[in-house]
Design a protein around this motif. Structure first.
Motif, PDB file in Angstrom:
ATOM      1  N   UNK A   9       8.569  16.216  -3.016  1.00  0.00           N
ATOM      2  CA  UNK A   9       9.041  17.259  -3.919  1.00  0.00           C
ATOM      3  C   UNK A   9      10.231  18.002  -3.309  1.00  0.00           C
ATOM      4  N   UNK A  10      10.134  18.304  -2.028  1.00  0.00           N
ATOM      5  CA  UNK A  10      11.224  18.987  -1.328  1.00  0.00           C
ATOM      6  C   UNK A  10      12.499  18.132  -1.326  1.00  0.00           C
ATOM      7  N   UNK A  11      12.359  16.833  -1.055  1.00  0.00           N
ATOM      8  CA  UNK A  11      13.519  15.947  -1.042  1.00  0.00           C
ATOM      9  C   UNK A  11      14.163  15.863  -2.428  1.00  0.00           C
ATOM     10  N   UNK A  12      13.350  15.802  -3.453  1.00  0.00           N
ATOM     11  CA  UNK A  12      13.865  15.739  -4.817  1.00  0.00           C
ATOM     12  C   UNK A  12      14.591  17.031  -5.203  1.00  0.00           C
ATOM     13  N   UNK A  13      14.089  18.139  -4.734  1.00  0.00           N
ATOM     14  CA  UNK A  13      14.741  19.427  -5.019  1.00  0.00           C
ATOM     15  C   UNK A  13      16.090  19.543  -4.329  1.00  0.00           C
ATOM     16  N   UNK A  20      11.206  10.306 -13.209  1.00  0.00           N
ATOM     17  CA  UNK A  20      12.163   9.531 -12.428  1.00  0.00           C
ATOM     18  C   UNK A  20      12.095   8.046 -12.758  1.00  0.00           C
ATOM     19  N   UNK A  21      13.224   7.373 -12.543  1.00  0.00           N
ATOM     20  CA  UNK A  21      13.271   5.912 -12.630  1.00  0.00           C
ATOM     21  C   UNK A  21      12.965   5.378 -11.242  1.00  0.00           C
ATOM     22  N   UNK A  22      11.794   4.789 -11.088  1.00  0.00           N
ATOM     23  CA  UNK A  22      11.389   4.249  -9.796  1.00  0.00           C
ATOM     24  C   UNK A  22      11.595   2.741  -9.778  1.00  0.00           C
ATOM     25  N   UNK A  23      12.235   2.263  -8.724  1.00  0.00           N
ATOM     26  CA  UNK A  23      12.444   0.835  -8.519  1.00  0.00           C
ATOM     27  C   UNK A  23      11.851   0.480  -7.162  1.00  0.00           C
ATOM     28  N   UNK A  24      10.991  -0.532  -7.142  1.00  0.00           N
ATOM     29  CA  UNK A  24      10.321  -0.950  -5.908  1.00  0.00           C
ATOM     30  C   UNK A  24      10.829  -2.320  -5.487  1.00  0.00           C
ATOM     31  N   UNK A  80       0.848  -1.198   0.000  1.00  0.00           N
ATOM     32  CA  UNK A  80       0.000   0.000   0.000  1.00  0.00           C
ATOM     33  C   UNK A  80       0.879   1.242   0.000  1.00  0.00           C
ATOM     34  N   UNK A  81       1.935   1.240   0.832  1.00  0.00           N
ATOM     35  CA  UNK A  81       2.875   2.361   0.835  1.00  0.00           C
ATOM     36  C   UNK A  81       3.528   2.511  -0.540  1.00  0.00           C
ATOM     37  N   UNK A  82       3.878   1.400  -1.152  1.00  0.00           N
ATOM     38  CA  UNK A  82       4.485   1.460  -2.482  1.00  0.00           C
ATOM     39  C   UNK A  82       3.509   2.087  -3.491  1.00  0.00           C
ATOM     40  N   UNK A  83       2.258   1.662  -3.437  1.00  0.00           N
ATOM     41  CA  UNK A  83       1.241   2.194  -4.344  1.00  0.00           C
ATOM     42  C   UNK A  83       1.068   3.702  -4.148  1.00  0.00           C
ATOM     43  N   UNK A  84       0.941   4.121  -2.891  1.00  0.00           N
ATOM     44  CA  UNK A  84       0.745   5.541  -2.577  1.00  0.00           C
ATOM     45  C   UNK A  84       1.956   6.356  -3.029  1.00  0.00           C
ATOM     46  N   UNK A  85       3.143   5.828  -2.809  1.00  0.00           N
ATOM     47  CA  UNK A  85       4.365   6.532  -3.210  1.00  0.00           C
ATOM     48  C   UNK A  85       4.445   6.657  -4.728  1.00  0.00           C
ATOM     49  N   UNK A  86       4.094   5.592  -5.432  1.00  0.00           N
ATOM     50  CA  UNK A  86       4.090   5.637  -6.898  1.00  0.00           C
ATOM     51  C   UNK A  86       3.127   6.727  -7.381  1.00  0.00           C
ATOM     52  N   UNK A  87       1.943   6.783  -6.781  1.00  0.00           N
ATOM     53  CA  UNK A  87       0.954   7.793  -7.168  1.00  0.00           C
ATOM     54  C   UNK A  87       1.463   9.209  -6.869  1.00  0.00           C
ATOM     55  N   UNK A  88       2.178   9.374  -5.773  1.00  0.00           N
ATOM     56  CA  UNK A  88       2.751  10.680  -5.438  1.00  0.00           C
ATOM     57  C   UNK A  88       3.710  11.142  -6.530  1.00  0.00           C
ATOM     58  N   UNK A  89       4.557  10.233  -6.983  1.00  0.00           N
ATOM     59  CA  UNK A  89       5.493  10.591  -8.051  1.00  0.00           C
ATOM     60  C   UNK A  89       4.757  10.908  -9.348  1.00  0.00           C
ATOM     61  N   UNK A  90       3.691  10.195  -9.634  1.00  0.00           N
ATOM     62  CA  UNK A  90       2.905  10.484 -10.835  1.00  0.00           C
ATOM     63  C   UNK A  90       2.300  11.883 -10.759  1.00  0.00           C
ATOM     64  N   UNK A 111       4.275   9.645   3.556  1.00  0.00           N
ATOM     65  CA  UNK A 111       5.044  10.774   3.042  1.00  0.00           C
ATOM     66  C   UNK A 111       4.123  11.593   2.157  1.00  0.00           C
ATOM     67  N   UNK A 112       4.081  12.873   2.399  1.00  0.00           N
ATOM     68  CA  UNK A 112       3.230  13.761   1.604  1.00  0.00           C
ATOM     69  C   UNK A 112       3.935  14.138   0.299  1.00  0.00           C
TER      70      UNK A 112
END
Length: 133
Positions: A126-130, A31-35, A15-25, A120-121
């Protein structure tokens, strides 16, 4: 940072993986996302990156409690590989745990940038990526 980072999400919570993927979308990045569901699989991927077969991670979201190899064991093994890696990834420990022992232990690792309590919001991601080097 360009809109193209290699990011590892190492967490057995699908579920965390799904939510995180949606956040990036929602951030509309490329980004290249690897789960990975455990640290062992992620470590194997990093070893492949060292040998030149895969991109090495710029950023890692790392859960503490996972089967096979937990976050602490993953870090212990990653430290052994640090001299072989082309770059040191920024690691954020993510957990549902609010146990002070985990937070204190995370501060003993130079590789860990911060300890984040799930979820993670989008704005935090976005802040971490910046802030990626």
């Amino acid at each position: 940072m360009a809109d193209k980072a290699t990011i590892y999400i190492i967490d057995d919570d699908e579920i965390f993986q799904f939510i995180t993927r949606k956040s990036f979308e929602r951030l509309e990045r490329n980004d290249n996302l690897f789960f990975f569901l455990n640290g062992e699989d992620a470590l194997s991927s990093i070893k492949e990156a060292i040998s030149g077969n895969k991109p090495s991670p710029d950023l890692i979201f790392l859960d503490i409690n996972m089967p096979i190899m937990d976050g602490w064991d993953f870090l212990a093994e990653l430290i052994k590989l640090e001299g072989e890696m082309k770059k040191t990834p920024q690691i954020y420990m993510v957990s549902s745990s609010i146990d002070d022992k985990d937070l204190i232990k995370s501060k003993t690792y130079n590789m860990i940038k911060d300890y984040i309590v799930k979820p993670i919001k989008d704005t935090h991601i976005k802040e971490l990526l910046n802030n990626l080097n």
